[in-house]
Design a protein around this motif. Structure first.
Motif, PDB file in Angstrom:
ATOM      1  N   TRP A 167       0.915  -1.246   0.065  1.00  0.00           N
ATOM      2  CA  TRP A 167       0.035   0.089  -0.052  1.00  0.00           C
ATOM      3  C   TRP A 167       0.840   1.262   0.117  1.00  0.00           C
ATOM      4  O   TRP A 167       0.484   2.361  -0.423  1.00  0.00           O
ATOM      5  CB  TRP A 167      -0.879   0.086   1.250  1.00  0.00           C
ATOM      6  CG  TRP A 167      -1.911  -1.125   1.141  1.00  0.00           C
ATOM      7  CD1 TRP A 167      -1.686  -2.288   1.826  1.00  0.00           C
ATOM      8  CD2 TRP A 167      -3.036  -1.382   0.010  1.00  0.00           C
ATOM      9  NE1 TRP A 167      -2.999  -3.157   1.344  1.00  0.00           N
ATOM     10  CE2 TRP A 167      -3.514  -2.370   0.284  1.00  0.00           C
ATOM     11  CE3 TRP A 167      -3.434  -0.527  -0.710  1.00  0.00           C
ATOM     12  CZ2 TRP A 167      -4.649  -2.995  -0.236  1.00  0.00           C
ATOM     13  CZ3 TRP A 167      -4.765  -0.975  -1.408  1.00  0.00           C
ATOM     14  CH2 TRP A 167      -5.209  -2.098  -1.180  1.00  0.00           C
ATOM     15  N   TYR A 170       1.309   1.668  -3.594  1.00  0.00           N
ATOM     16  CA  TYR A 170       0.000   2.235  -3.960  1.00  0.00           C
ATOM     17  C   TYR A 170      -0.234   3.788  -3.737  1.00  0.00           C
ATOM     18  O   TYR A 170      -0.561   4.536  -4.748  1.00  0.00           O
ATOM     19  CB  TYR A 170      -1.100   1.442  -3.402  1.00  0.00           C
ATOM     20  CG  TYR A 170      -2.659   2.082  -3.937  1.00  0.00           C
ATOM     21  CD1 TYR A 170      -2.961   1.691  -4.968  1.00  0.00           C
ATOM     22  CD2 TYR A 170      -3.255   2.721  -3.047  1.00  0.00           C
ATOM     23  CE1 TYR A 170      -4.427   1.747  -5.217  1.00  0.00           C
ATOM     24  CE2 TYR A 170      -4.617   3.142  -3.117  1.00  0.00           C
ATOM     25  CZ  TYR A 170      -5.155   2.668  -4.436  1.00  0.00           C
ATOM     26  OH  TYR A 170      -6.422   2.988  -4.736  1.00  0.00           O
ATOM     27  N   THR A 171       0.128   4.123  -2.633  1.00  0.00           N
ATOM     28  CA  THR A 171       0.000   5.670  -2.218  1.00  0.00           C
ATOM     29  C   THR A 171       1.108   6.361  -3.221  1.00  0.00           C
ATOM     30  O   THR A 171       0.825   7.357  -3.835  1.00  0.00           O
ATOM     31  CB  THR A 171       0.333   5.992  -1.039  1.00  0.00           C
ATOM     32  OG1 THR A 171      -0.352   5.187   0.028  1.00  0.00           O
ATOM     33  CG2 THR A 171       0.448   7.166  -0.600  1.00  0.00           C
ATOM     34  N   CYS A 174      -0.585   6.761  -6.777  1.00  0.00           N
ATOM     35  CA  CYS A 174      -1.612   7.935  -6.820  1.00  0.00           C
ATOM     36  C   CYS A 174      -1.175   9.240  -6.765  1.00  0.00           C
ATOM     37  O   CYS A 174      -1.799  10.188  -7.423  1.00  0.00           O
ATOM     38  CB  CYS A 174      -2.511   7.445  -5.515  1.00  0.00           C
ATOM     39  SG  CYS A 174      -3.341   5.972  -5.521  1.00  0.00           S
TER      40      CYS A 174
END
Length: 333
Positions: A167, A170-171, A174
């Motif tokens: 994650w 993932y951050t 983004c």
């Protein structure tokens, strides 16, 4: 009686029989069937785009060639996935979908690296389709494409990570995506407005279509590669519909939007050097004549101290004709 039945069986989708699944949680034949359908649309649209480009002059095919390259790459990726190739098993972090255990351990899920290879090639090309219409400087375009690649590569790394550290990637992906959006709607939109209303509308509408679709990809990632919430077949449908809208539909929409725009305003017209040699030579001679006139050296007949400029006007010695030098420079490249 049995022969026709056997032929029908052979005519069906045998991808998963020939290429068995690699993970505990993987696609079924229904998912493969859907992927074959997407492949067909990608390939057909790519071929149609190339045929369409033949109706244009060679110097005005940039967006058609970009679209064809995008669709050709996507076709290869979807052929691979439909054939149940281009995936690797990764142990899931969450057991929201599928069995809780397999042989006493957490199950594995297929991560489709073929998809990320596709995106590494196609998303920069999609950005080029938009940013070339904006009139932004190349430096801004390059850095925007860099952050786009960061977005894709962090998504791939995160998908391959088994722990909660995925994650973090993932951050980062983004954040990179939002930087790309800032360029598109900030300096990009402002720059496109300077090219005229037609370019501004084409740029804005295409940007809206693409960025709205792109915001849905992190959601699909979170439900599939991230949290293992939806089935692999559901993942294929989610990503497949997004890819159909973001590639063939977007490509056609963008090319039609640009029909009313003056292509020459983008300064993208390309061609062989020989096609423009005379124009370049005349332009260079005009510059030399202008410099000579400013220095007060040119005579009324276009000569400089008795030396002809351009076509050898004057006494015909030491003619300043840049075309041969340009030809020689071009030949050495």
């Amino acid at each position: 009686m049995n022969a026709p039945i056997e032929l029908l069986k052979r005519a069906g989708n045998e991808a998963l029989r020939v290429n068995p699944t690699v993970a505990d949680i993987d696609i079924t034949t229904h998912g493969s069937d859907f992927l074959w359908a997407v492949f067909s649309v990608m390939a057909a649209t790519g071929l149609g785009t190339m045929i369409w480009s033949l109706k244009l002059s060679r110097g005005e095919r940039a967006f058609h060639y970009l679209s064809a390259a995008i669709l050709a790459t996507a076709s290869v990726a979807y052929f691979s996935m439909a054939s149940d190739l281009g995936a690797t098993p990764v142990t899931v972090e969450f057991t929201n979908y599928g069995p809780a255990e397999v042989n006493g351990a957490r199950p594995t899920r297929s991560i489709w690296y073929a998809r990320y290879i596709d995106w590494t090639i196609t998303t920069p090309l999609l950005l080029l389709e938009i940013l070339l219409v904006s009139g932004l400087p190349l430096s801004t375009i390059f850095v925007t494409i860099f952050f786009d690649l960061v977005m894709i590569i962090t998504g791939l790394i995160g998908a391959l990570v088994q722990s909660t550290y995925k994650w973090g990637y993932y951050t980062m992906g983004c954040v990179a995506m939002f930087y790309v959006f800032w360029v598109i709607y900030g300096p990009g939109l402002k720059s496109a407005a300077h090219l005229g209303d037609d370019f501004k509308k084409a740029y804005l509408y295409s940007s809206l279509l693409l960025t709205i679709l792109w915001t849905l990809y992190p959601i699909a990632w979170g439900l599939a590669d991230g949290s293992n919430t939806i089935s692999p077949d559901g993942e294929m449908v989610f990503y497949g519909v997004l890819d159909l809208l973001a590639k063939p539909v977007f490509a056609l929409f963008h090319m039609f939007a640009l029909r009313k725009c003056n292509y020459s305003s983008l300064h993208l017209k390309s061609g062989k050097f020989s096609d423009y040699e005379d124009l370049a030579g005349n332009h260079a001679r005009a510059i030399e004549a202008g410099k000579a006139s400013e220095a007060g050296l040119a005579g009324s007949d276009g000569t400089v101290n008795g030396t002809g400029i351009g076509n050898g006007v004057g006494n015909g010695t030491n003619t300043l004709n840049p075309a041969p030098a340009m030809r020689q420079a071009h030949a050495t490249q």
